[in-house]
Design an enzyme around this catalytic site. Sequence first.
Site, PDB file in Angstrom:
ATOM      1  CG  PHE A  23    -113.322  28.112 -44.146  1.00 32.51           C
ATOM      2  CD1 PHE A  23    -113.598  27.174 -45.426  1.00 32.51           C
ATOM      3  CD2 PHE A  23    -113.788  29.247 -43.704  1.00 32.51           C
ATOM      4  CE1 PHE A  23    -115.260  27.755 -46.132  1.00 32.51           C
ATOM      5  CE2 PHE A  23    -115.464  28.909 -44.062  1.00 32.51           C
ATOM      6  CZ  PHE A  23    -115.798  28.714 -45.313  1.00 32.51           C
ATOM      7  CB  ALA A  81    -111.452  33.342 -39.613  1.00 35.46           C
ATOM      8  CB  ILE A  83    -117.825  34.321 -40.381  1.00 30.69           C
ATOM      9  CG1 ILE A  83    -115.883  35.174 -40.496  1.00 30.69           C
ATOM     10  CG2 ILE A  83    -118.683  35.874 -40.373  1.00 30.69           C
ATOM     11  CD1 ILE A  83    -115.425  35.302 -41.250  1.00 30.69           C
ATOM     12  CB  THR A  87    -126.613  27.026 -41.239  1.00 30.45           C
ATOM     13  OG1 THR A  87    -125.112  26.764 -40.998  1.00 30.45           O
ATOM     14  CG2 THR A  87    -127.313  27.240 -41.876  1.00 30.45           C
ATOM     15  CG  HIS A  89    -121.150  24.840 -40.076  1.00 32.66           C
ATOM     16  ND1 HIS A  89    -120.159  25.093 -40.674  1.00 32.66           N
ATOM     17  CD2 HIS A  89    -120.851  23.413 -40.104  1.00 32.66           C
ATOM     18  CE1 HIS A  89    -119.211  24.695 -40.466  1.00 32.66           C
ATOM     19  NE2 HIS A  89    -119.328  23.335 -40.247  1.00 32.66           N
ATOM     20  CG  PHE A 114    -109.233  29.594 -28.724  1.00 34.58           C
ATOM     21  CD1 PHE A 114    -109.824  28.422 -29.229  1.00 34.58           C
ATOM     22  CD2 PHE A 114    -110.172  30.677 -28.779  1.00 34.58           C
ATOM     23  CE1 PHE A 114    -111.121  28.845 -29.605  1.00 34.58           C
ATOM     24  CE2 PHE A 114    -111.019  30.540 -29.232  1.00 34.58           C
ATOM     25  CZ  PHE A 114    -111.820  29.600 -29.459  1.00 34.58           C
ATOM     26  NE  ARG A 128    -113.053  40.816 -32.202  1.00 33.02           N
ATOM     27  CZ  ARG A 128    -114.253  41.677 -32.844  1.00 33.02           C
ATOM     28  NH1 ARG A 128    -113.658  42.041 -34.136  1.00 33.02           N
ATOM     29  NH2 ARG A 128    -114.854  42.342 -31.619  1.00 33.02           N
TER      30      ARG A 128
END
Length: 157
Positions: A23, A81, A83, A87, A89, A114, A128
Amino acid sequence: MPQIIEAGLSAQGKKFGIIAARFNDFITERLVGGALDALTRSGAADGDITLLKVPGAFEIPLAAKKMAMTGKFDAIICLGAVIRGATNHYDYVCAEVSKGIACVSLDHGLPVMFGILTTESIEQAIERAGTKAGNKGFDTALAAIEMANLMTVMGEA
Protein backbone atom coordinates in the site's frame (compact mmCIF):
# COMPACT_ATOMS: atom_id res chain seq x y z
CA MET A 1 34.53 6.25 33.72
CA PRO A 2 31.58 4.08 32.60
CA GLN A 3 32.00 1.16 30.24
CA ILE A 4 30.74 2.24 26.82
CA ILE A 5 29.41 -0.47 24.53
CA GLU A 6 28.97 0.43 20.87
CA ALA A 7 28.67 -1.50 17.64
CA GLY A 8 29.85 -0.87 14.12
CA LEU A 9 28.03 -0.51 10.84
CA SER A 10 29.31 -3.55 8.96
CA ALA A 11 26.52 -5.75 7.62
CA GLN A 12 28.94 -8.43 6.47
CA GLY A 13 27.90 -11.90 7.59
CA LYS A 14 24.57 -10.72 9.04
CA LYS A 15 21.14 -11.76 7.76
CA PHE A 16 18.42 -9.17 7.29
CA GLY A 17 14.72 -9.44 6.65
CA ILE A 18 12.88 -6.54 5.06
CA ILE A 19 9.11 -6.39 5.27
CA ALA A 20 7.52 -3.82 2.97
CA ALA A 21 3.88 -2.82 2.63
CA ARG A 22 2.55 -2.67 -0.93
CA PHE A 23 0.00 0.00 0.00
CA ASN A 24 1.39 3.41 -1.00
CA ASP A 25 3.97 1.53 -3.05
CA PHE A 26 5.14 4.67 -4.82
CA ILE A 27 6.57 5.60 -1.40
CA THR A 28 7.47 2.17 -0.01
CA GLU A 29 9.47 1.19 -3.10
CA ARG A 30 11.72 4.19 -2.46
CA LEU A 31 12.10 3.12 1.17
CA VAL A 32 13.02 -0.41 0.08
CA GLY A 33 15.56 1.00 -2.38
CA GLY A 34 17.11 3.07 0.40
CA ALA A 35 17.27 0.09 2.76
CA LEU A 36 18.86 -2.15 0.13
CA ASP A 37 21.37 0.59 -0.68
CA ALA A 38 22.37 0.94 2.98
CA LEU A 39 22.69 -2.82 3.46
CA THR A 40 24.78 -3.45 0.35
CA ARG A 41 27.00 -0.41 0.93
CA SER A 42 27.62 -1.78 4.42
CA GLY A 43 28.71 -5.18 3.14
CA ALA A 44 25.56 -7.31 3.13
CA ALA A 45 25.47 -9.92 0.38
CA ASP A 46 22.32 -10.22 -1.75
CA GLY A 47 21.84 -13.75 -0.41
CA ASP A 48 21.74 -12.41 3.15
CA ILE A 49 18.72 -10.18 2.47
CA THR A 50 15.14 -11.44 2.27
CA LEU A 51 12.40 -9.07 1.08
CA LEU A 52 8.83 -9.92 2.05
CA LYS A 53 5.92 -7.90 0.63
CA VAL A 54 2.66 -7.59 2.57
CA PRO A 55 -0.60 -5.85 1.58
CA GLY A 56 -0.35 -2.92 4.00
CA ALA A 57 1.26 -1.60 7.15
CA PHE A 58 -1.26 -3.33 9.41
CA GLU A 59 0.00 -6.73 8.23
CA ILE A 60 3.64 -5.97 9.03
CA PRO A 61 3.67 -7.06 12.72
CA LEU A 62 2.34 -10.55 11.96
CA ALA A 63 4.82 -10.99 9.12
CA ALA A 64 7.61 -9.74 11.41
CA LYS A 65 6.59 -12.24 14.07
CA LYS A 66 6.67 -15.14 11.60
CA MET A 67 10.02 -13.95 10.24
CA ALA A 68 11.44 -13.64 13.77
CA MET A 69 10.21 -17.13 14.67
CA THR A 70 12.38 -18.67 11.95
CA GLY A 71 15.53 -17.68 13.84
CA LYS A 72 17.23 -16.95 10.51
CA PHE A 73 17.61 -13.18 10.85
CA ASP A 74 19.88 -10.86 12.81
CA ALA A 75 17.50 -7.94 12.27
CA ILE A 76 14.18 -7.21 10.60
CA ILE A 77 13.46 -3.92 8.85
CA CYS A 78 9.78 -2.92 8.63
CA LEU A 79 8.91 -0.39 5.93
CA GLY A 80 5.62 1.26 5.04
CA ALA A 81 3.79 4.53 4.68
CA VAL A 82 0.62 5.51 6.50
CA ILE A 83 -0.72 8.85 5.32
CA ARG A 84 -3.48 10.66 7.19
CA GLY A 85 -6.82 10.76 5.42
CA ALA A 86 -10.24 12.12 6.32
CA THR A 87 -11.11 9.41 8.89
CA ASN A 88 -9.71 7.93 12.14
CA HIS A 89 -8.27 4.97 10.25
CA TYR A 90 -4.78 6.54 10.30
CA ASP A 91 -4.73 6.75 14.11
CA TYR A 92 -5.74 3.11 14.58
CA VAL A 93 -3.29 1.76 12.01
CA CYS A 94 -0.34 3.80 13.31
CA ALA A 95 -0.98 2.83 16.93
CA GLU A 96 -1.37 -0.89 16.30
CA VAL A 97 1.53 -1.18 13.87
CA SER A 98 3.95 0.57 16.22
CA LYS A 99 2.82 -1.54 19.19
CA GLY A 100 2.94 -4.73 17.15
CA ILE A 101 6.46 -4.13 15.88
CA ALA A 102 7.69 -3.27 19.39
CA CYS A 103 6.10 -6.44 20.80
CA VAL A 104 7.78 -8.65 18.20
CA SER A 105 11.15 -7.10 18.97
CA LEU A 106 10.77 -7.51 22.73
CA ASP A 107 9.22 -10.98 22.57
CA HIS A 108 12.01 -12.33 20.36
CA GLY A 109 14.97 -10.30 21.63
CA LEU A 110 15.61 -9.28 18.05
CA PRO A 111 16.05 -5.86 16.45
CA VAL A 112 12.78 -5.26 14.59
CA MET A 113 13.12 -1.78 13.22
CA PHE A 114 10.30 0.72 12.75
CA GLY A 115 10.63 2.27 9.29
CA ILE A 116 6.97 3.14 8.90
CA LEU A 117 6.37 6.69 7.72
CA THR A 118 3.41 8.21 9.56
CA THR A 119 2.73 11.48 7.81
CA GLU A 120 0.07 14.13 7.51
CA SER A 121 0.37 14.35 3.72
CA ILE A 122 1.69 12.65 0.62
CA GLU A 123 4.21 15.48 0.31
CA GLN A 124 5.68 14.70 3.74
CA ALA A 125 5.95 11.02 2.81
CA ILE A 126 7.72 11.84 -0.45
CA GLU A 127 10.17 14.10 1.41
CA ARG A 128 11.07 11.26 3.78
CA ALA A 129 11.41 8.67 1.02
CA GLY A 130 14.44 10.11 -0.67
CA THR A 131 14.04 13.82 -1.30
CA LYS A 132 14.32 16.76 1.15
CA ALA A 133 14.38 14.79 4.40
CA GLY A 134 16.64 11.94 3.27
CA ASN A 135 15.51 8.35 2.90
CA LYS A 136 14.10 6.80 6.06
CA GLY A 137 14.50 3.32 4.56
CA PHE A 138 18.26 3.94 4.38
CA ASP A 139 18.29 5.32 7.93
CA THR A 140 16.27 2.40 9.29
CA ALA A 141 18.60 -0.13 7.65
CA LEU A 142 21.65 1.57 9.19
CA ALA A 143 19.98 1.38 12.60
CA ALA A 144 19.22 -2.32 11.97
CA ILE A 145 22.87 -3.00 11.14
CA GLU A 146 24.05 -1.24 14.27
CA MET A 147 21.52 -3.03 16.48
CA ALA A 148 22.35 -6.45 14.96
CA ASN A 149 26.01 -5.83 15.74
CA LEU A 150 25.18 -4.51 19.20
CA MET A 151 23.24 -7.69 19.99
CA THR A 152 26.36 -9.67 19.05
CA VAL A 153 28.63 -7.45 21.15
CA MET A 154 26.27 -7.62 24.14
CA GLY A 155 26.08 -11.39 23.85
CA GLU A 156 29.86 -11.52 24.15
CA ALA A 157 30.09 -8.95 26.97
